[in-house]
Design a protein around this motif. Structure first.
Motif, PDB file in Angstrom:
ATOM      1  N   ALA A 113       0.830  -1.203   0.000  1.00  0.00           N
ATOM      2  CA  ALA A 113       0.000   0.000   0.000  1.00  0.00           C
ATOM      3  C   ALA A 113       0.865   1.254   0.000  1.00  0.00           C
ATOM      4  CB  ALA A 113      -0.930  -0.006   1.212  1.00  0.00           C
ATOM      5  N   SER A 114       1.955   1.225   0.751  1.00  0.00           N
ATOM      6  CA  SER A 114       2.852   2.388   0.771  1.00  0.00           C
ATOM      7  C   SER A 114       3.527   2.583  -0.580  1.00  0.00           C
ATOM      8  CB  SER A 114       3.913   2.219   1.862  1.00  0.00           C
ATOM      9  OG  SER A 114       3.340   2.342   3.147  1.00  0.00           O
ATOM     10  N   VAL A 115       3.971   1.490  -1.201  1.00  0.00           N
ATOM     11  CA  VAL A 115       4.602   1.587  -2.514  1.00  0.00           C
ATOM     12  C   VAL A 115       3.601   2.088  -3.549  1.00  0.00           C
ATOM     13  CG1 VAL A 115       5.663   0.261  -4.378  1.00  0.00           C
ATOM     14  CG2 VAL A 115       6.363  -0.131  -2.016  1.00  0.00           C
ATOM     15  N   ASP A 116       2.361   1.594  -3.493  1.00  0.00           N
ATOM     16  CA  ASP A 116       1.337   2.058  -4.429  1.00  0.00           C
ATOM     17  C   ASP A 116       1.052   3.544  -4.247  1.00  0.00           C
ATOM     18  OD1 ASP A 116       1.106  -0.484  -5.436  1.00  0.00           O
ATOM     19  OD2 ASP A 116      -0.768  -0.956  -4.397  1.00  0.00           O
ATOM     20  N   GLY A 117       1.002   3.990  -3.000  1.00  0.00           N
ATOM     21  CA  GLY A 117       0.785   5.405  -2.754  1.00  0.00           C
ATOM     22  C   GLY A 117       1.916   6.260  -3.281  1.00  0.00           C
ATOM     23  N   ALA A 118       3.142   5.760  -3.147  1.00  0.00           N
ATOM     24  CA  ALA A 118       4.299   6.482  -3.684  1.00  0.00           C
ATOM     25  C   ALA A 118       4.234   6.547  -5.204  1.00  0.00           C
ATOM     26  CB  ALA A 118       5.593   5.803  -3.235  1.00  0.00           C
ATOM     27  N   ALA A 119       3.888   5.433  -5.845  1.00  0.00           N
ATOM     28  CA  ALA A 119       3.800   5.411  -7.302  1.00  0.00           C
ATOM     29  C   ALA A 119       2.729   6.355  -7.815  1.00  0.00           C
ATOM     30  CB  ALA A 119       3.524   3.989  -7.786  1.00  0.00           C
ATOM     31  N   ALA A 120       1.639   6.474  -7.076  1.00  0.00           N
ATOM     32  CA  ALA A 120       0.566   7.380  -7.488  1.00  0.00           C
ATOM     33  C   ALA A 120       1.037   8.829  -7.508  1.00  0.00           C
ATOM     34  CB  ALA A 120      -0.632   7.237  -6.551  1.00  0.00           C
TER      35      ALA A 120
END
Length: 398
Positions: A113-120
């Motif tokens: 979830a943290s990686v996805d938020g960063a990618a967004a």
């Protein structure tokens, strides 16, 4: 389009590279790499065409310092700190207890979830540390999970000495069985060289053990005071020393004469109400810097690199070009990913097609409109990253 390609810059520094701006441009992506860059009117035929409507294109952010794999919540600690209680390294144990008790599936889901938020928000390359296990079984688990979600993994068994543990016995563990368990999943070793954590001599022992295991070196240093972490990092040729809030003239001179990157963590400085790392002083002295999110549950619960860039410009007196370079080329250098065919942090022919599109006419809007979600699309290795259903991770780690 800002390519941040050093080979196209007139000068030698990061700021000069960042200043390479092209207007009304197009690029062609083939097999995950940039195959062509040029005037839009000259663009060759392509199977799929995507127009960004005059928006700004930047390389993807490179975030070289995070602690993504954890469980638990420390918002109460944050509220207390805002009420005047100073930050100390001991708060880490709150997260250690929660992380040890969490399931592997919950830890993996939280890290993703943290990686996805960063990618967004435009991050295409990210590092993740261990350090919330502090025992052999959990540190190995954290390193293994980090390797599934991050581009670079750092072993941080030397985060703090666990409560009720003999220091010498713990150092034996960190440099022995724990290192043996985590090293197969990691590329770097790190140590928190700080009051309340590890002394310079203890830190040197940890780093040299990591080097013997084939790992590169990183240091948490000079966050809470002139801890000796910067001098140690330079002495041992560490890839980076991170935090750098409290620096003597000798520290700055040592960094300027070395290849060690000074990685600055603006959101952490805000959250701990610490003096900002002296970014302007470092750049003026010729020190190469990087910016990082330091995403962690205690002192910087954000993975937004846009926020780091905006804060560095607004509060740390960097020029926009310097902050952009620190968040891309600087981060790549801090991770050893700034050379070879797979070098990240720039848009160049033959390099990885890692890029983001800002809903803004210029990159200045990152600092001009701080806090706004400007990234509207991210591509990693030429593949568009889907927007996560819920890009904001809860503190539970689930």
């Amino acid at each position: 389009m800002r390519t941040l390609d050093p080979t196209l810059a007139d000068g030698a520094g990061d700021a000069a590279a960042a200043a390479v701006t092209r207007h009304d441009q197009a690029l062609v992506v083939e097999d995950g790499r940039v195959a062509w860059i040029g005037a839009r009117s000259d663009a060759p035929d392509a199977d799929v065409r995507t127009s960004v409507g005059g928006r700004t294109v930047l390389p993807g952010w490179v975030d070289p310092h995070t602690h993504l794999v954890f469980a638990g919540d420390r918002s109460t600690e944050f509220v207390d700190r805002m009420a005047g209680r100073p930050y100390a390294a001991g708060g880490i144990m709150t997260t250690v207890r929660a992380t040890r008790a969490a399931s592997e599936s919950d830890l993996l889901a939280g890290a993703r979830a943290s990686v996805d938020g960063a990618a967004a928000q435009g991050t295409t390359t990210i590092e993740a540390k261990t350090g919330y296990g502090l025992d052999v079984v959990t540190e190995e688990r954290l390193a293994r999970i980090a390797a599934r979600v991050a581009d670079v993994v750092t072993y941080l068994g030397a985060h703090v000495v666990p409560e009720g543990t003999d220091r010498d016995a713990y150092l034996d563990l960190v440099t022995g069985p724990m290192l043996d368990a985590a090293a197969p999943h990691a590329q770097f070793v790190d140590v928190f060289c700080e009051a309340g954590a590890f002394t310079p001599d203890e830190s040197r022992r940890v780093l040299l053990a990591g080097r013997r295991a084939g790992l590169g070196l990183r240091v948490h240093g000079n966050q809470l005071g002139e801890s000796g972490g910067v001098a140690l990092a330079v002495e041992l040729g560490a890839a980076s020393v991170d935090h750098c809030n409290h620096l003597s003239d000798a520290d700055v001179d040592a960094l300027a004469g070395s290849s060690t990157i000074a990685t600055l963590l603006p959101a952490c400085d805000l959250s701990t109400r610490a003096p900002f790392a002296p970014a302007r002083r470092l750049v003026d002295a010729g020190v190469r810097i990087a910016l990082a999110s330091n995403c962690n549950p205690g002192t910087s619960f954000t993975s937004s690199m846009q926020f780091q860039v905006a804060t560095a410009v607004l509060q740390q007196h960097l020029m926009l070009e310097e902050a952009l370079a620190a968040a891309t080329l600087g981060g790549a250098a801090a991770l050893g990913l700034d050379h070879g065919d797979d070098a990240v942090g720039s848009l160049r022919i033959g390099g990885p097609a890692d890029l983001q599109v800002l809903d803004a006419p210029t990159a200045a809007h990152i600092a001009y409109r701080p806090g706004m979600p400007l990234t509207v699309a991210t591509w990693r290795r030429g593949v568009r990253v889907p927007a996560p259903v819920s890009p904001v991770r809860s503190g539970s780690g689930r």
